[in-house]
Design an enzyme around this catalytic site. Structure first.
Site, PDB file in Angstrom:
ATOM      1  N   LYS A  52       0.831  -1.209   0.000  1.00  0.00           N
ATOM      2  CA  LYS A  52       0.000   0.000   0.000  1.00  0.00           C
ATOM      3  C   LYS A  52       0.867   1.261   0.000  1.00  0.00           C
ATOM      4  CE  LYS A  52      -3.856  -2.433   2.028  1.00  0.00           C
ATOM      5  NZ  LYS A  52      -4.844  -2.642   3.096  1.00  0.00           N
ATOM      6  N   GLN A  96      -4.840  -1.578   9.487  1.00  0.00           N
ATOM      7  CA  GLN A  96      -4.764  -2.896   8.857  1.00  0.00           C
ATOM      8  C   GLN A  96      -5.339  -3.975   9.788  1.00  0.00           C
ATOM      9  OE1 GLN A  96      -3.795  -3.260   5.681  1.00  0.00           O
ATOM     10  NE2 GLN A  96      -3.907  -5.481   5.624  1.00  0.00           N
ATOM     11  N   ASP A 119     -11.486   2.605   3.962  1.00  0.00           N
ATOM     12  CA  ASP A 119     -11.850   1.189   3.810  1.00  0.00           C
ATOM     13  C   ASP A 119     -13.368   1.022   3.663  1.00  0.00           C
ATOM     14  OD1 ASP A 119      -9.615  -0.581   3.915  1.00  0.00           O
ATOM     15  OD2 ASP A 119      -9.339  -0.122   6.045  1.00  0.00           O
TER      16      ASP A 119
HETATM   17  N1  L34 Z   1      -8.098  -2.370   7.071  1.00  0.00           N
HETATM   18  N2  L34 Z   1      -7.409  -4.488   6.507  1.00  0.00           N
HETATM   19  C1  L34 Z   1      -7.882  -3.292   6.134  1.00  0.00           C
HETATM   20  N3  L34 Z   1      -8.175  -3.009   4.837  1.00  0.00           N
HETATM   21  C2  L34 Z   1      -7.953  -3.932   3.872  1.00  0.00           C
HETATM   22  O1  L34 Z   1      -8.288  -3.669   2.602  1.00  0.00           O
HETATM   23  C3  L34 Z   1      -7.422  -5.168   4.220  1.00  0.00           C
HETATM   24  N4  L34 Z   1      -7.098  -6.145   3.294  1.00  0.00           N
HETATM   25  C4  L34 Z   1      -7.294  -7.548   3.649  1.00  0.00           C
HETATM   26  C5  L34 Z   1      -6.589  -7.786   4.980  1.00  0.00           C
HETATM   27  N5  L34 Z   1      -6.762  -6.686   5.919  1.00  0.00           N
HETATM   28  C6  L34 Z   1      -7.173  -5.446   5.574  1.00  0.00           C
HETATM   29  C7  L34 Z   1      -6.120  -6.044   2.380  1.00  0.00           C
HETATM   30  O2  L34 Z   1      -5.560  -4.996   2.113  1.00  0.00           O
HETATM   31  C8  L34 Z   1      -6.632  -8.263   2.482  1.00  0.00           C
HETATM   32  N6  L34 Z   1      -5.860  -7.247   1.805  1.00  0.00           N
HETATM   33  C9  L34 Z   1      -4.968  -7.481   0.740  1.00  0.00           C
HETATM   34  C10 L34 Z   1      -4.421  -6.454  -0.013  1.00  0.00           C
HETATM   35  C11 L34 Z   1      -3.528  -6.700  -1.031  1.00  0.00           C
HETATM   36  C12 L34 Z   1      -3.165  -7.975  -1.342  1.00  0.00           C
HETATM   37  C13 L34 Z   1      -3.713  -9.012  -0.623  1.00  0.00           C
HETATM   38  C14 L34 Z   1      -4.602  -8.762   0.419  1.00  0.00           C
HETATM   39  C15 L34 Z   1      -2.181  -8.216  -2.433  1.00  0.00           C
HETATM   40  O3  L34 Z   1      -1.586  -7.310  -2.932  1.00  0.00           O
HETATM   41  N7  L34 Z   1      -1.958  -9.478  -2.840  1.00  0.00           N
HETATM   42  C16 L34 Z   1      -1.012  -9.851  -3.869  1.00  0.00           C
HETATM   43  C17 L34 Z   1      -0.067 -10.911  -3.355  1.00  0.00           C
HETATM   44  C18 L34 Z   1       0.707 -10.525  -2.135  1.00  0.00           C
HETATM   45  C19 L34 Z   1       1.539 -11.663  -1.583  1.00  0.00           C
HETATM   46  O4  L34 Z   1       2.434 -12.131  -2.300  1.00  0.00           O
HETATM   47  O5  L34 Z   1       1.302 -12.090  -0.427  1.00  0.00           O
HETATM   48  C20 L34 Z   1      -1.772 -10.403  -5.077  1.00  0.00           C
HETATM   49  O6  L34 Z   1      -1.267 -10.333  -6.183  1.00  0.00           O
HETATM   50  O7  L34 Z   1      -2.880 -10.924  -4.861  1.00  0.00           O
END
Ligand code: L34
Length: 284
Positions: A52, A96, A119
């Site tokens: 982020k 988060q 959010d």
């Molecule tokens: N307050 N908490 C708050 N807001 C959110 O919007 C989130 N979330 C979830 C968990 N807690 C939170 C996220 O940001 C899940 N989440 C989230 C955001 C981004 C990614 C995954 C979950 C992401 O970028 N995933 C990558 C892979 C990352 C890796 O290698 O672990 C992808 O390509 O899917």
């Protein structure tokens, strides 16, 4: 074979648009800022928070990280949110999740001023989503909507099945699909005949947190399949709720994990922060 919906590419396009808008605001001496709060050292949270911050830097949004130790008290966290609520540099506050067990997540969400709740977790914003009057869309469901729209398939009148009923994904997701005139079924752990219900879906959104729950025999030929799952396997590999290899032989469109919904969640967070900065400066 299904077309793969490339979340990385689509999020890059969204970020380009945001970057141009941020730069136009800077010309008017307006800056956008996001406060990112992380408590404890959950490794997955650390990865997402870093992503982020990096995305903020890419588009020119200022980010301010507050990394607090695991043993932070609820009151200390509430005090920080209070300071951020009245900090003019901060347009968005993101705490988060998940938080350590001794902190009540709802109490923290309720303490964020709704116009900085990027959010869209605060009850005021959740209520606005219900009635279709929103300034902030919840990031993951909003990202899923963009991914569905990228296929060119209209949601209107389609049978949409959402698996999962969380406050963060399943419930708001269902509402956004309903607003686009989808016919929405919400499934969960107590649902009977999950396979039949999934198989009826033109648009299937899986947000459960069970690796490979959705198998090819549960998917209608040509369906749009969106995988919100983010499951870490024992070998460290990331895997969705959908058996990608086999479902992609049946579906019309499918999102991968990683590289599907995750990057879109982050792009939508940037969009909400920009929206908040714009609103603040109209009111002033
Ligand atoms: N307050 N908490 C708050 N807001 C959110 O919007 C989130 N979330 C979830 C968990 N807690 C939170 C996220 O940001 C899940 N989440 C989230 C955001 C981004 C990614 C995954 C979950 C992401 O970028 N995933 C990558 C892979 C990352 C890796 O290698 O672990 C992808 O390509 O899917």
């Amino acid at each position: 074979m299904a077309d793969i919906i490339d979340g990385k590419k689509i999020s890059a396009r969204v970020k380009e648009k945001i970057k141009a808008e941020v730069s136009a605001l800077k010309d008017k001496n307006i800056e956008a800022g996001l406060a990112v709060v992380i408590v404890g050292d959950n490794p997955a949270s650390r990865v997402y928070v870093n992503a982020k911050k990096k995305a903020c830097a890419e588009v020119g949004i200022n980010s301010y990280e507050y990394a607090l130790p695991e043993d932070t008290t609820q009151q200390e966290l509430l005090d920080l949110v209070n300071i951020l609520n009245s900090d003019d540099k901060v347009d968005g506050i993101l705490v988060q999740m998940p938080l350590p067990k001794h902190i009540n997540e709802n109490d923290i969400i309720n303490s964020i001023i709704p116009n900085k709740d990027v959010d869209a977790f605060h009850p005021v914003n959740v209520g606005k989503i219900m009635i279709g009057d929103y300034s902030f869309l919840p990031c993951t469901p909003a990202g899923v909507m963009e991914l569905i729209k990228s296929t060119g398939i209209s949601i209107k009148g389609k049978d949409c099945v959402v698996i999962g009923r969380s406050n963060i994904v399943g419930k708001p997701m269902s509402m956004l699909l309903l607003h686009e005139s989808g016919t929405v079924t919400i499934c969960h752990s107590k649902t009977k005949d999950l396979k039949e219900k999934c198989k009826s879906a033109d648009i299937l959104v899986a947000a459960v947190g069970v690796a490979n729950l959705i198998t090819a025999d549960m998917v209608k030929e040509g369906a749009v399949v969106i995988d919100v799952g983010m499951n870490r396997l024992a070998d460290g590999k990331l895997c969705g709720d959908v058996d990608f290899e086999n479902v992609s032989k049946v579906a019309g469109y499918i999102t991968p994990v990683p590289g599907g919904v995750g990057p879109m969640t982050i792009a939508m967070l940037l969009e909400n922060t920009l929206t908040s900065a714009k609103i603040k400066n109209i009111i002033k």
